[in-house]
Scaffold this motif. Structure first.
Motif, short mmCIF file in Angstrom:
data_model
loop_
_atom_site.label_atom_id
_atom_site.label_comp_id
_atom_site.label_asym_id
_atom_site.label_seq_id
_atom_site.Cartn_x
_atom_site.Cartn_y
_atom_site.Cartn_z
N ARG A 45 4.04 14.86 -23.59
CA ARG A 45 4.22 15.69 -22.39
C ARG A 45 2.89 16.33 -22.00
O ARG A 45 2.12 16.76 -22.85
N GLU A 46 2.65 16.35 -20.69
CA GLU A 46 1.44 16.96 -20.19
C GLU A 46 1.61 18.47 -20.19
O GLU A 46 2.68 18.98 -19.87
N LYS A 47 0.53 19.20 -20.58
CA LYS A 47 0.61 20.67 -20.55
C LYS A 47 0.61 21.17 -19.12
O LYS A 47 -0.13 20.66 -18.27
N ILE A 48 1.43 22.15 -18.83
CA ILE A 48 1.44 22.73 -17.49
C ILE A 48 0.28 23.70 -17.37
O ILE A 48 0.12 24.59 -18.21
N PRO A 49 -0.59 23.51 -16.36
CA PRO A 49 -1.76 24.39 -16.24
C PRO A 49 -1.33 25.83 -16.01
O PRO A 49 -0.37 26.12 -15.29
N GLN A 50 -2.07 26.77 -16.63
CA GLN A 50 -1.71 28.18 -16.56
C GLN A 50 -2.02 28.79 -15.19
O GLN A 50 -1.26 29.57 -14.66
N ARG A 51 -3.15 28.41 -14.60
CA ARG A 51 -3.48 28.99 -13.28
C ARG A 51 -3.94 27.86 -12.36
O ARG A 51 -4.31 26.78 -12.80
N LEU A 76 0.84 -1.20 0.00
CA LEU A 76 0.00 0.00 0.00
C LEU A 76 0.87 1.25 0.00
O LEU A 76 0.54 2.24 -0.66
N LEU A 77 2.02 1.21 0.73
CA LEU A 77 2.94 2.35 0.71
C LEU A 77 3.47 2.59 -0.69
O LEU A 77 3.52 3.73 -1.17
N PHE A 78 3.85 1.49 -1.37
CA PHE A 78 4.31 1.60 -2.76
C PHE A 78 3.24 2.26 -3.62
O PHE A 78 3.53 3.13 -4.44
N LEU A 79 1.95 1.84 -3.41
CA LEU A 79 0.85 2.41 -4.19
C LEU A 79 0.78 3.91 -4.00
O LEU A 79 0.63 4.67 -4.97
N VAL A 80 0.90 4.35 -2.73
CA VAL A 80 0.81 5.79 -2.45
C VAL A 80 1.96 6.53 -3.13
O VAL A 80 1.76 7.57 -3.77
N VAL A 81 3.18 5.96 -3.02
CA VAL A 81 4.35 6.61 -3.61
C VAL A 81 4.16 6.73 -5.13
O VAL A 81 4.39 7.80 -5.73
N ILE A 82 3.70 5.64 -5.76
CA ILE A 82 3.54 5.66 -7.22
C ILE A 82 2.44 6.64 -7.62
O ILE A 82 2.58 7.39 -8.59
N ALA A 83 1.34 6.65 -6.85
CA ALA A 83 0.26 7.59 -7.17
C ALA A 83 0.77 9.03 -7.09
O ALA A 83 0.47 9.86 -7.97
N ALA A 84 1.57 9.33 -6.05
CA ALA A 84 2.12 10.68 -5.92
C ALA A 84 3.02 11.00 -7.11
O ALA A 84 2.96 12.10 -7.67
N ALA A 85 3.85 10.02 -7.51
CA ALA A 85 4.75 10.24 -8.64
C ALA A 85 3.96 10.48 -9.92
O ALA A 85 4.32 11.34 -10.73
N ILE A 86 2.85 9.73 -10.09
CA ILE A 86 2.03 9.90 -11.30
C ILE A 86 1.46 11.32 -11.35
O ILE A 86 1.41 11.95 -12.41
N ILE A 87 1.05 11.85 -10.17
CA ILE A 87 0.49 13.21 -10.15
C ILE A 87 1.57 14.23 -10.49
O ILE A 87 1.34 15.19 -11.24
N ARG A 88 2.81 14.03 -9.95
CA ARG A 88 3.85 15.03 -10.11
C ARG A 88 4.46 15.04 -11.52
O ARG A 88 4.82 16.10 -12.02
N LEU A 89 4.59 13.85 -12.13
CA LEU A 89 5.36 13.75 -13.37
C LEU A 89 4.64 14.42 -14.53
O LEU A 89 3.41 14.38 -14.62
N ARG A 90 5.40 15.03 -15.42
CA ARG A 90 4.81 15.63 -16.63
C ARG A 90 5.06 14.76 -17.85
O ARG A 90 4.40 14.92 -18.87
N SER A 91 6.08 13.87 -17.78
CA SER A 91 6.36 12.98 -18.92
C SER A 91 5.32 11.87 -18.93
O SER A 91 5.26 11.05 -18.01
N LEU A 92 4.48 11.84 -19.98
CA LEU A 92 3.36 10.90 -19.98
C LEU A 92 3.81 9.46 -20.17
O LEU A 92 3.14 8.55 -19.72
N ILE A 93 4.97 9.25 -20.83
CA ILE A 93 5.46 7.88 -20.98
C ILE A 93 5.80 7.31 -19.61
O ILE A 93 5.43 6.17 -19.28
#
Lengths: 195, 138
Positions: free
Chosen positions: A91-97, A23-40
């Protein structure tokens, strides 16, 4: 019996430790997915997320579900998502606001789910309603009524045959939709050349 | 990716075993974990791996699009057809008991047949989706 008790306790400890680690791994990966901009990288991490979910299902003794999760989530879906990236952008677009509404929706929904969990019976509780409706009948009569040792298959294919027919129809419809949206290239090749 | 000899050799070695394992999961799903859904996905994964390594044209030669499209509908037809067959034999829709000499054997036969239908549809849909996605690039 006295000798068996410590052994069961040991197994319980291992299961709990493995659960917490996964479950800790899941949380870490979920956080990484939110932070990363490289979609691959996001797609790859989502595949690992599915594989970890499969491991958790395995620990919960839901072997058939774990099987499906590993094959679909970690395998085929990753390939299809990579295919989508090849068609769109990597690449994910960086939100403007800063967006306030999404985080409010997520927090409210999360709170609602956690509130709902308090009312649900404990995991493995033999007094839970789900174990007193039709499940005893399936477990007691399934092997003699269907001659199929795997109760999951007996429930899925026979007792709940209508539901499974519905599921197959859903997959059929999804396949037709994909073919309609993406498969009709040859017909359009004459009048549209942009790609 | 056909230029990478390691990928080519390893995938050629693996694909027969992936397909064999898919068949095992399909027809052993009543005794062990698995069934039509999982078998269909594994079977499709074998063909998708082939398409990834050897290209879409090679995949289309092995598995013509017409076959895939037929498979998508065929699986659902098999499943629903078993139900109709049951009604013709005098039972309720999808009550497999009349398919065999004893009700339990009939149930076993029915489950095997509908699982086959599930497997055919799932495998065909996934291969079709992969070809549709990858085919847009050409």
């Amino acid at each position: 019996m006295a000798a068996a008790a410590p052994a069961r306790y040991g197994v319980q400890v291992i299961v709990v430790v493995t659960d917490i680690a996964l479950l800790l791994f899941l949380v870490v990966i979920a956080a990484a997915i939110i932070r990363l901009r490289s979609l691959i990288a996001v797609v790859m991490l989502a595949g690992i997320f599915s594989l970890l979910m499969a491991a958790i299902f395995l620990i919960l003794d839901a072997v058939d579900v774990a099987f499906t999760e590993a094959a679909v989530g970690a395998g085929v879906l990753t390939v299809l998502a990579l295919g989508t990236l090849a068609l769109t952008t990597q690449r994910e677009k960086i939100p403007q606001r800063r967006q306030v509404l999404p985080i409010v929706v997520v927090l409210v929904m999360g709170a609602a789910v956690i509130y709902g969990i308090w009312d649900s019976p404990n995991f493995g509780d033999p007094a839970a309603p789900v174990h007193h409706h039709v499940a005893p009948r399936y477990i007691e009569q399934g092997p003699t009524e269907t001659k199929v040792p795997n109760i999951v298959t007996a429930v899925l294919a026979s007792y709940r045959g209508y539901d499974t027919l519905g599921e197959v129809t859903v997959i059929f419809t999804a396949g037709i939709a994909v073919l309609l949206l993406l498969g009709g290239r040859r017909r359009k090749a004459g009048d549209r050349t942009d790609d | 990716m056909i230029d990478y000899s390691i990928l080519r050799v390893v995938s050629k070695l693996l694909i027969p075993f992936i397909l064999l394992y898919g068949l095992y999961v399909q027809f052993h799903g009543d005794f062990g974990p698995g069934g039509g859904f999982q078998a269909g996905v594994i079977f499709a994964a074998g063909f998708i791996l082939y398409g990834l390594v050897f290209g879409l044209e090679a995949l289309r030669r092995v598995l013509p699009p017409a076959v895939v499209r037929t498979g998508i509908a065929l699986g659902v037809l098999i499943y629903a057809g078993v139900g109709v067959a049951n009604m013709l034999l005098g039972a309720n829709y999808l009550d497999y008991s009349v398919l065999g000499p004893t009700p339990a054997t009939g149930q076993h036969y029915g489950i095997l047949i509908i699982e086959l239908g599930v497997g055919i549809t799932v495998a065909s849909v996934l291969v079709a989706a992969f070809v549709a996605f990858a085919g847009r690039r050409e």
